[in-house]
Design an enzyme around this catalytic site. Structure first.
Site, mmCIF file in Angstrom:
data_model
loop_
_atom_site.group_PDB
_atom_site.id
_atom_site.type_symbol
_atom_site.label_atom_id
_atom_site.label_comp_id
_atom_site.label_asym_id
_atom_site.label_seq_id
_atom_site.Cartn_x
_atom_site.Cartn_y
_atom_site.Cartn_z
ATOM 1 N N ASP A 17 0.675 -1.307 0.019
ATOM 2 C CA ASP A 17 -0.134 0.011 -0.093
ATOM 3 C C ASP A 17 0.909 1.209 -0.157
ATOM 4 O O ASP A 17 2.020 1.215 0.657
ATOM 5 C CB ASP A 17 -0.907 0.109 1.152
ATOM 6 C CG ASP A 17 -2.217 0.900 1.135
ATOM 7 O OD1 ASP A 17 -2.300 1.413 0.020
ATOM 8 O OD2 ASP A 17 -2.630 1.310 2.304
ATOM 9 N N GLY A 18 0.320 2.264 -0.613
ATOM 10 C CA GLY A 18 1.077 3.422 -0.560
ATOM 11 C C GLY A 18 1.660 4.254 -1.838
ATOM 12 O O GLY A 18 2.295 5.224 -1.837
ATOM 13 N N TRP A 22 3.215 8.093 -2.477
ATOM 14 C CA TRP A 22 4.397 8.000 -2.758
ATOM 15 C C TRP A 22 4.601 9.006 -4.022
ATOM 16 O O TRP A 22 5.423 9.929 -4.135
ATOM 17 C CB TRP A 22 5.054 6.749 -3.203
ATOM 18 C CG TRP A 22 6.520 6.622 -3.549
ATOM 19 C CD1 TRP A 22 7.695 6.345 -2.840
ATOM 20 C CD2 TRP A 22 6.878 6.828 -4.883
ATOM 21 N NE1 TRP A 22 8.611 6.260 -3.499
ATOM 22 C CE2 TRP A 22 8.537 6.551 -4.586
ATOM 23 C CE3 TRP A 22 6.361 7.303 -6.244
ATOM 24 C CZ2 TRP A 22 9.255 6.865 -5.867
ATOM 25 C CZ3 TRP A 22 7.436 7.045 -7.367
ATOM 26 C CH2 TRP A 22 8.629 7.015 -7.173
ATOM 27 N N SER A 62 -7.124 -5.896 -5.580
ATOM 28 C CA SER A 62 -8.307 -6.714 -4.487
ATOM 29 C C SER A 62 -9.602 -6.381 -5.456
ATOM 30 O O SER A 62 -9.545 -5.771 -6.503
ATOM 31 C CB SER A 62 -8.402 -5.739 -3.325
ATOM 32 O OG SER A 62 -9.129 -4.365 -3.454
ATOM 33 N N ASN A 65 -10.585 -3.137 -6.081
ATOM 34 C CA ASN A 65 -9.905 -2.085 -6.660
ATOM 35 C C ASN A 65 -10.558 -2.007 -7.893
ATOM 36 O O ASN A 65 -10.178 -0.655 -8.714
ATOM 37 C CB ASN A 65 -8.499 -2.625 -6.954
ATOM 38 C CG ASN A 65 -7.534 -2.493 -5.726
ATOM 39 O OD1 ASN A 65 -6.603 -3.339 -5.656
ATOM 40 N ND2 ASN A 65 -7.885 -1.451 -4.657
ATOM 41 N N TRP A 66 -11.495 -2.705 -8.391
ATOM 42 C CA TRP A 66 -12.116 -2.296 -9.843
ATOM 43 C C TRP A 66 -12.919 -0.848 -9.673
ATOM 44 O O TRP A 66 -13.387 -0.380 -10.726
ATOM 45 C CB TRP A 66 -13.342 -3.368 -10.281
ATOM 46 C CG TRP A 66 -12.502 -4.744 -10.346
ATOM 47 C CD1 TRP A 66 -12.572 -5.677 -9.697
ATOM 48 C CD2 TRP A 66 -11.834 -5.166 -11.637
ATOM 49 N NE1 TRP A 66 -12.092 -6.752 -10.406
ATOM 50 C CE2 TRP A 66 -11.528 -6.385 -11.482
ATOM 51 C CE3 TRP A 66 -11.433 -4.467 -12.711
ATOM 52 C CZ2 TRP A 66 -10.913 -7.146 -12.283
ATOM 53 C CZ3 TRP A 66 -10.537 -5.144 -13.818
ATOM 54 C CH2 TRP A 66 -10.212 -6.352 -13.469
ATOM 55 N N ARG A 68 -11.771 1.951 -8.791
ATOM 56 C CA ARG A 68 -11.002 2.966 -9.096
ATOM 57 C C ARG A 68 -11.011 3.630 -10.435
ATOM 58 O O ARG A 68 -11.806 2.840 -11.281
ATOM 59 C CB ARG A 68 -9.438 2.574 -9.072
ATOM 60 C CG ARG A 68 -9.180 2.405 -7.573
ATOM 61 C CD ARG A 68 -7.571 2.031 -7.214
ATOM 62 N NE ARG A 68 -7.359 1.589 -5.943
ATOM 63 C CZ ARG A 68 -6.144 2.045 -5.328
ATOM 64 N NH1 ARG A 68 -5.147 2.523 -6.061
ATOM 65 N NH2 ARG A 68 -6.042 1.646 -4.051
ATOM 66 N N LEU A 192 -6.532 -5.137 7.486
ATOM 67 C CA LEU A 192 -6.441 -6.160 6.378
ATOM 68 C C LEU A 192 -7.028 -6.260 5.138
ATOM 69 O O LEU A 192 -6.814 -6.790 4.289
ATOM 70 C CB LEU A 192 -6.748 -7.486 7.218
ATOM 71 C CG LEU A 192 -6.041 -7.972 8.456
ATOM 72 C CD1 LEU A 192 -6.460 -9.437 8.828
ATOM 73 C CD2 LEU A 192 -4.505 -8.373 7.688
ATOM 74 N N SER A 193 -7.898 -5.184 5.108
ATOM 75 C CA SER A 193 -8.663 -5.023 3.873
ATOM 76 C C SER A 193 -9.110 -6.233 3.029
ATOM 77 O O SER A 193 -8.635 -6.366 2.000
ATOM 78 C CB SER A 193 -7.810 -3.990 2.849
ATOM 79 O OG SER A 193 -7.601 -2.835 3.639
#
Ligand code: FPP
Length: 243
Positions: A17-18, A22, A62, A65-66, A68, A192-193
């Protein structure tokens, strides 16, 4: 550390993650963060195989994530394609066995093909198991296993009284892998997502502030040292109390 030492994890799982933060810190588009994240994947896989880690599982995408923006999902898919193309030879050379866990029927046909090819190409490899969780969600995985067992019971092929945690775990995507000993999440979030929910029942959790693109060899080794210093009790008393 080629053989399994007592305090070394057999299975490390990472929530990477991140990437976005970044990139933001550098006034770059989020996609640049994902690209840098791919570099971190490469470095961590090299470090993990060098130290003799037996199982490494990385949360790449995940089921959520679709949601996004289309452009970001597209950029991530392009990166996965690029990764498979550029890194498979090295993974084979490193004797890595590749697995992908997740709902593969929802991804583009060419990526499905790449996944199948990479699994087939590395099936006889005896080194590290490298597993990418891709279009993966833990609750969905558990619900799928429950559905399969329920169907078997309804059709008279299974006595519900025989359902044990082991029987259940055998229906999960991870049936061939030991449970993770250490789950790492980068970027300061402490969740934990939906990652390996069943499998992480006894995992040690390590939450690091490091953003994923800054996570590399040194950070992996440090995390493994952190793990080695922990006292795992699995519901019993501490090893010192017994000694
Ligand atoms: C989280 O960062 C990361 C992801 C959604 C996906 C992980 C993808 C990679 C590491 C890139 C390439 C991977 C492979 C296997 C080639 P985020 O976007 O949620 O970051 P943020 O929380 O800072 O916005």
């Amino acid at each position: 550390m080629k053989e399994h030492l007592p305090n070394q994890p057999r299975h490390v799982a990472i929530i990477m993650d991140g990437n976005g933060r970044w990139a933001k810190k550098r006034h770059l588009p989020r996609e640049a963060g994902h690209y840098a994240g791919m570099g971190a994947v490469r470095e961590v896989v090299r470090a993990a195989t060098d130290t003799g880690l037996a199982n490494l599982t990385l949360f790449a995408f995940s089921s959520e994530n679709w949601k996004r923006p289309k452009t970001e999902v597209g950029a991530l898919m392009a990166l996965f394609r690029a990764y498979f193309r550029s890194d498979m030879d090295e993974l084979v050379e490193r004797n890595v066995r590749m697995r992908i866990i997740g709902h593969r029927s929802r991804v583009a046909p060419d990526i499905q093909q790449m996944i199948e090819d990479s699994e087939k190409r590395t099936i006889a490899n005896t080194g590290m198991n490298l597993t990418f969780a891709f279009d993966y969600g833990g609750q969905e995985e558990i619900a799928n296993a429950a559905r399969e067992l329920a169907r078997a019971a309804a059709e008279g092929r299974l006595d519900p009284e025989t359902i044990t945690p082991e029987l259940f775990a055998a229906r999960l995507f991870t049936s061939a892998l030991p449970e993770p000993d250490l789950v790492i999440r980068t970027s300061g979030e402490r969740r934990l997502s939906n990652f390996l929910l069943w499998q992480s029942a006894y995992a040690e959790l390590l939450f690091l502030d490091t953003l994923w693109p800054d996570f590399g060899r040194a950070e992996l080794l440090q995390a493994m040292e952190n793990f080695a210093a922990r006292d795992r009790r699995f519901g019993a008393v501490s090893s010192e109390a017994v000694a």
